[in-house]
Design a protein around this motif. Structure first.
Motif, PDB file in Angstrom:
ATOM      1  N   ASP A 122       0.846  -1.188   0.000  1.00 59.25           N
ATOM      2  CA  ASP A 122       0.000   0.000   0.000  1.00 59.25           C
ATOM      3  C   ASP A 122       0.887   1.245   0.000  1.00 59.25           C
ATOM      4  N   THR A 181       5.139   0.417 -15.097  1.00 54.04           N
ATOM      5  CA  THR A 181       4.335  -0.814 -15.148  1.00 54.04           C
ATOM      6  C   THR A 181       5.175  -2.072 -14.958  1.00 54.04           C
ATOM      7  N   LYS A 192       0.688  -4.566 -11.024  1.00 54.55           N
ATOM      8  CA  LYS A 192      -0.717  -4.203 -11.187  1.00 54.55           C
ATOM      9  C   LYS A 192      -1.068  -3.183 -10.112  1.00 54.55           C
ATOM     10  N   ILE A 193      -1.798  -2.161 -10.496  1.00 52.84           N
ATOM     11  CA  ILE A 193      -2.189  -1.112  -9.560  1.00 52.84           C
ATOM     12  C   ILE A 193      -3.697  -1.158  -9.346  1.00 52.84           C
ATOM     13  N   SER A 194      -4.123  -0.973  -8.105  1.00 55.27           N
ATOM     14  CA  SER A 194      -5.548  -0.998  -7.773  1.00 55.27           C
ATOM     15  C   SER A 194      -5.807  -0.051  -6.605  1.00 55.27           C
ATOM     16  N   ASN A 195      -7.088   0.092  -6.265  1.00 53.46           N
ATOM     17  CA  ASN A 195      -7.510   0.914  -5.122  1.00 53.46           C
ATOM     18  C   ASN A 195      -6.964   2.343  -5.189  1.00 53.46           C
ATOM     19  N   THR A 237      -7.067   7.970 -15.853  1.00 48.79           N
ATOM     20  CA  THR A 237      -5.857   7.178 -16.059  1.00 48.79           C
ATOM     21  C   THR A 237      -5.791   6.658 -17.490  1.00 48.79           C
ATOM     22  N   TYR A 268      -2.649   4.075  -3.377  1.00 51.37           N
ATOM     23  CA  TYR A 268      -2.908   2.960  -4.290  1.00 51.37           C
ATOM     24  C   TYR A 268      -2.239   1.702  -3.756  1.00 51.37           C
ATOM     25  N   THR A 269      -2.634   0.564  -4.316  1.00 56.51           N
ATOM     26  CA  THR A 269      -2.074  -0.733  -3.940  1.00 56.51           C
ATOM     27  C   THR A 269      -1.336  -1.315  -5.134  1.00 56.51           C
ATOM     28  N   GLU A 287       0.472  -4.725  -6.746  1.00 56.73           N
ATOM     29  CA  GLU A 287       0.606  -6.185  -6.722  1.00 56.73           C
ATOM     30  C   GLU A 287       1.774  -6.604  -7.599  1.00 56.73           C
TER      31      GLU A 287
END
Length: 284
Positions: free
Chosen positions: A29, A52, A64-67, A81, A109-110, A112
Motif C-alpha cells: 500500500d 508498469t 498491477k495497480i488498484s484501489n 488514467t 494505491y495498492t 501487486e
C-alpha cells in the motif's frame, strides 16, 4: 551553470513524502503526500506517472495497480488514467477549472507483484518513490518503508539524482530515507529495503514486457492468423453466400417489370431517361 541544472519554473514541490506498507501476501500500500505550490501559475492540476514493470535480468516483473484514490486538500479530486507499455499515466485535476497557490495532494494505491522476491539470498522492495518525470523542483523528499507483520528489515538504502544515479548522499534514519538536496527536474529519490529471503511470496516474472491494448490486439492477430484466415474465408464467406442466395438473388422473381408511369413533360412528350434521372435526384 554547467555542473547542475537550475530550476526556472514558477511552481515547485515543497515536499514529497511517500509511505510504503508491505503485507505478508506481497501486496504493498502506497500513500504519497505531495505539497505542491503553483505559486501565481494557474493550472488544472498535476500528472503522476507510475512504471508498469521492472527488469529482472532478461525477465520482467509486471506490476498491477488498484484501489487508486486521490485527494486535494482532504477532498476527493477528479482524475483519469491511461496506460502505455511502460507506465500508468494519472491525470489529476478538473479540465474545466484552474487553481493556483499551495495545495496538498494525497495519492494512495495498492501495488501487486512489485516486490523483488525472486533472489536466492534476499527479498527487496526497490522503488523510485518520486519518479524522475517532474518538470519542477522537489525541495525535499522522504520515503518510509515498513510492513504490517513481524519482519526483519536488514537494510535500507537510498539513491538520489537522475535516472541510474548511484549517489547515496540521501540520509537514512531507521526505516526512513530523506533527500539531502533539491531534486531538480529529472531527479528522483529511490529506496531499497532489504529483507531475509522468503519474507514475501515469490513474484511472477514474464518473458515479455507489458503491452498496450493496440499491441495486444496486433499480437493476438499474428498468433492466430491461420485460424482467422480460415474463419473469414470459409465460415464467414459461406454464411454470406447463403444469405445472398436466400435474400438478394433476384433471379427467383423473374424478369423485372416496369411498375410506374413513363414521365412526361407539360407538353405530354416523354422525358429522356437522363433528364428524368436528373430531375428525380436533384435537390434544391
Amino acid at each position: 551553470f554547467f555542473l547542475r541544472p537550475q530550476g526556472v519554473f514558477a511552481e515547485k514541490i515543497n515536499s514529497f513524502d511517500t509511505n510504503i506498507v508491505a503485507h505478508e501476501n506481497g501486496l504493498m500500500d502506497f500513500t504519497e503526500t505531495i505539497n505542491y505550490d503553483f505559486e501565481t501559475e494557474f493550472k488544472h492540476g498535476i500528472y503522476r506517472y507510475i512504471p508498469t514493470f521492472s527488469k529482472v535480468g532478461d525477465l520482467y516483473r509486471i506490476i498491477k495497480i488498484s484501489n487508486l484514490k486521490i485527494q486535494r486538500d482532504s477532498v476527493d479530486e477528479n482524475y483519469s488514467t491511461s496506460q502505455t507499455n511502460e507506465q500508468i499515466n494519472i491525470k489529476i485535476g478538473n479540465a474545466n477549472k484552474t487553481i493556483n497557490g499551495n495545495h496538498i495532494y494525497k495519492i494512495s494505491y495498492t501495488i501487486e507483484n512489485g516486490i523483488g522476491s525472486n533472489f536466492n539470498d534476499h527479498d527487496e522492495i526497490y522503488w523510485n518513490t518520486t519518479g524522475n518525470g517532474w518538470q519542477v523542483n522537489i525541495e525535499k523528499a522522504s520515503a518510509t518503508v515498513s510492513t504490517d507483520f513481524s519482519s526483519d528489515q536488514k537494510q535500507l538504502i537510498c539513491f538520489e539524482g537522475p535516472v541510474g544515479s548511484k549517489d547515496k548522499a540521501c540520509s537514512i534514519n531507521k526505516n526512513i530515507a530523506s533527500s539531502s538536496q533539491i531534486l531538480y527536474p529529472g531527479y528522483g529519490l529511490t529506496v531499497v529495503a532489504v529483507y531475509p529471503v522468503n519474507t514475501f511470496p515469490k513474484s511472477f516474472l514474464s518473458k515479455t514486457p507489458p503491452q498496450a491494448l493496440g499491441e495486444k490486439i496486433f499480437s493476438l492477430i499474428l498468433r492466430n492468423y491461420l485460424y482467422i484466415f480460415i474463419f473469414l474465408n470459409i465460415f464467414v464467406a459461406g454464411i454470406l453466400i447463403y444469405w445472398y442466395q436466400k435474400h438478394k438473388n433476384k433471379n427467383k422473381f423473374g424478369k423485372p417489370t416496369v411498375n410506374f408511369e413513363i414521365p412526361k413533360d407539360e407538353k405530354g412528350d416523354i422525358l429522356r431517361p437522363a433528364l428524368a434521372g436528373t430531375i428525380d435526384t436533384a435537390k434544391l
